[in-house]
Design an enzyme around this catalytic site. Structure first.
Site, mmCIF file in Angstrom:
data_model
loop_
_atom_site.group_PDB
_atom_site.id
_atom_site.type_symbol
_atom_site.label_atom_id
_atom_site.label_comp_id
_atom_site.label_asym_id
_atom_site.label_seq_id
_atom_site.Cartn_x
_atom_site.Cartn_y
_atom_site.Cartn_z
ATOM 1 N N THR A 18 0.765 -1.325 0.081
ATOM 2 C CA THR A 18 -0.014 -0.001 0.098
ATOM 3 C C THR A 18 0.689 1.110 -0.011
ATOM 4 O O THR A 18 0.449 2.301 -0.738
ATOM 5 C CB THR A 18 -0.741 0.000 1.214
ATOM 6 O OG1 THR A 18 -1.751 -1.242 1.130
ATOM 7 C CG2 THR A 18 -1.673 1.139 1.342
ATOM 8 N N ASP A 62 1.768 -6.438 -4.656
ATOM 9 C CA ASP A 62 0.744 -6.432 -3.491
ATOM 10 C C ASP A 62 1.335 -7.780 -2.776
ATOM 11 O O ASP A 62 1.529 -8.791 -3.174
ATOM 12 C CB ASP A 62 -0.671 -6.795 -4.050
ATOM 13 C CG ASP A 62 -1.418 -6.651 -2.779
ATOM 14 O OD1 ASP A 62 -2.467 -5.904 -2.620
ATOM 15 O OD2 ASP A 62 -1.466 -7.587 -1.880
ATOM 16 N N SER A 63 1.406 -7.415 -1.308
ATOM 17 C CA SER A 63 2.091 -8.630 -0.744
ATOM 18 C C SER A 63 1.387 -9.973 -0.684
ATOM 19 O O SER A 63 1.892 -10.765 -0.236
ATOM 20 C CB SER A 63 2.817 -8.152 0.716
ATOM 21 O OG SER A 63 1.594 -8.104 1.613
ATOM 22 N N THR A 94 1.580 -4.945 4.021
ATOM 23 C CA THR A 94 1.316 -5.297 5.376
ATOM 24 C C THR A 94 0.754 -6.866 5.572
ATOM 25 O O THR A 94 0.899 -7.491 6.407
ATOM 26 C CB THR A 94 0.265 -4.309 6.078
ATOM 27 O OG1 THR A 94 -0.855 -4.406 5.434
ATOM 28 C CG2 THR A 94 0.980 -2.992 6.409
ATOM 29 N N THR A 171 2.710 -10.354 14.379
ATOM 30 C CA THR A 171 1.332 -10.517 13.683
ATOM 31 C C THR A 171 0.756 -9.432 13.170
ATOM 32 O O THR A 171 0.912 -8.344 14.010
ATOM 33 C CB THR A 171 0.614 -11.773 14.635
ATOM 34 O OG1 THR A 171 1.257 -12.886 14.942
ATOM 35 C CG2 THR A 171 -0.723 -11.726 14.083
ATOM 36 N N THR A 283 -0.875 -22.455 19.259
ATOM 37 C CA THR A 283 -2.322 -22.252 19.830
ATOM 38 C C THR A 283 -2.914 -21.362 18.798
ATOM 39 O O THR A 283 -2.412 -20.262 18.158
ATOM 40 C CB THR A 283 -2.335 -21.674 21.259
ATOM 41 O OG1 THR A 283 -3.592 -21.199 21.628
ATOM 42 C CG2 THR A 283 -1.202 -20.218 21.222
ATOM 43 N N GLN A 284 -4.326 -21.077 18.642
ATOM 44 C CA GLN A 284 -5.049 -20.351 18.048
ATOM 45 C C GLN A 284 -5.090 -18.993 18.955
ATOM 46 O O GLN A 284 -5.611 -18.043 18.149
ATOM 47 C CB GLN A 284 -6.525 -20.963 17.987
ATOM 48 C CG GLN A 284 -6.629 -22.053 16.931
ATOM 49 C CD GLN A 284 -8.049 -22.596 16.919
ATOM 50 O OE1 GLN A 284 -9.004 -22.215 17.771
ATOM 51 N NE2 GLN A 284 -8.319 -23.766 16.068
ATOM 52 N N CYS A 285 -4.957 -18.955 20.092
ATOM 53 C CA CYS A 285 -4.809 -17.698 20.747
ATOM 54 C C CYS A 285 -3.802 -16.737 20.430
ATOM 55 O O CYS A 285 -2.734 -17.016 19.935
ATOM 56 C CB CYS A 285 -4.940 -17.835 22.285
ATOM 57 S SG CYS A 285 -6.069 -19.004 22.976
HETATM 58 N N1 ASP Z 1 -2.759 -5.321 0.029
HETATM 59 C C1 ASP Z 1 -1.542 -4.731 0.681
HETATM 60 C C2 ASP Z 1 -0.298 -5.425 0.627
HETATM 61 O O1 ASP Z 1 -0.180 -6.297 1.435
HETATM 62 C C3 ASP Z 1 -1.945 -4.331 1.905
HETATM 63 C C4 ASP Z 1 -1.072 -3.172 2.684
HETATM 64 O O2 ASP Z 1 0.249 -2.920 2.209
HETATM 65 O O3 ASP Z 1 -1.294 -2.723 3.521
HETATM 66 O O4 ASP Z 1 0.502 -5.441 -0.275
#
Ligand code: ASP
Length: 348
Positions: A18, A62-63, A94, A171, A283-285
């Protein structure tokens, strides 16, 4: 000029995300755009007075499209330029940032320089963008050194808004908030406010001198994640466990590592382990660890499932890719999964 007052040299690696996106005139959705657009929007960079060179993915992505071949590209760029730069900043989407940060932490053995990954929630061209601040702070962290010129950060880390987090503990927590990342089981490496306050006790240091940077480029994709839920069907689970080509499975269990106690479930897991599949219990937590506490977790351990303790799913799956990529057999992978390699989980 002494070591501590020479101009810092930073390599900026732009992969996409982004931060560098622009809005498509027709569809109005965001798509990755080139590096010069990004850098033109941050004129303040010049005020840092650093030497900043750059490498860009062509095309930037885009990641969500990130895969191990891209991690190899990033690691190769770092290895190639390791001696000539004080630090590295990776601009990244992200969505999969925590996976890339985890993978790179395993791939860059004996890393002693900062690899700071950042991105943004709003594109750099938007008025309220968080990208400008994130980029500038990431560059400052990548340049931060003590009075002897030794880098303060000697690991892969994620810088986002007010915090610096260990990469392989992180995360993505929010699709909307500027503070999008967190390491739920490890303190922040730095708090960003008026200044950058490093948490020195939390920063990673190699336990002893283990020689120069050594990059690992083999990653085995024969891995998968299975997420438990009440009502999971026997034939579906058995099918998943028998997926052709799968060598390792991250099993996301309830709470402290608990799973159904019915016979068919434990039988299916035991048979998969006997066939040589490595299963890691995570864990899922979002916070806390898998440990021996309930009978419902004991059965998994008795079947040969490895306790993942407080490792994240992102670190678990990339650690498996890395270990199988080293050519280790199942028993060696099981043993290696029980111990931290570079700060990705607590000792006990
Ligand atoms: N879809 C975008 C990516 O991961 C989201 C971002 O960068 O915030 O490339």
């Amino acid at each position: 000029m002494s070591e501590s007052n020479r101009q810092p040299r930073i390599m900026l690696i732009y992969t996409g995300g982004t931060i560098g996106m622009i809005e498509d005139a027709v569809s109005h959705s965001l798509r990755p755009f080139d590096f010069s657009h990004l850098i033109d929007n941050v004129p303040k960079i010049k005020m840092l007075n650093y030497v900043i060179d750059n490498i860009s993915f062509n095309p930037p992505i885009d990641s969500s499209d990130m895969n191990p071949a891209h991690w190899v590209q990033i690691a190769q760029a770092i290895e190639r330029h390791y001696a000539s730069y004080d630090g590295f900043v990776v601009l990244h989407g992200t969505d999969t940032m925590a996976y890339s940060a985890s993978a790179l932490s395993f791939m860059l053995e004996n890393l002693r320089k900062p690899v700071i990954i950042t991105g943004s929630q709003l594109p750099i061209g938007e008025v309220r963008t968080d990208g400008e601040e994130n980029l500038i702070t990431a560059l400052q962290i990548a340049a931060a050194a003590d009075r002897h010129g030794t880098p303060l950060v000697q690991e892969v880390a994620i810088l986002f808004e007010n915090y610096l987090w260990r990469g392989n503990r992180s995360t993505k927590m929010s699709a909307d908030n500027f503070n999008a990342f967190k390491s739920n089981n490890y303190p922040s490496l730095a708090k960003i406010g008026l200044g950058i306050n490093f948490n020195e006790d939390a920063l990673y240091r190699l336990p002893h001198d283990r020689g120069p940077l050594r990059c690992h480029y083999e990653l085995d994709r024969g891995v998968m994640v299975i997420d438990l839920f009440p009502g999971i069907e026997r034939h579906i689970l058995e099918h998943q466990l028998a997926t052709p080509g799968v060598k390792g499975i991250v099993l996301k269990t309830y709470g402290a590592g608990n799973a159904p106690t019915v016979d068919w479930f434990n039988e299916a897991i035991r048979r998969a382990v006997e066939r040589g599949i490595v299963i890691l219990n995570v864990t899922q937590c979002v916070n806390g660890a898998v440990h021996k506490r309930y009978a419902s977790g004991d059965a998994l351990a008795a079947s040969g499932v490895v306790l993942g303790r407080d490792i994240t799913v992102e670190a678990a799956i990339t650690k498996m890719m890395f270990l199988f990529g080293m050519g280790l057999d199942a028993s060696h992978v099981r043993r290696a999964l029980s111990h931290p390699i570079c700060g990705e989980m607590s000792q006990n």
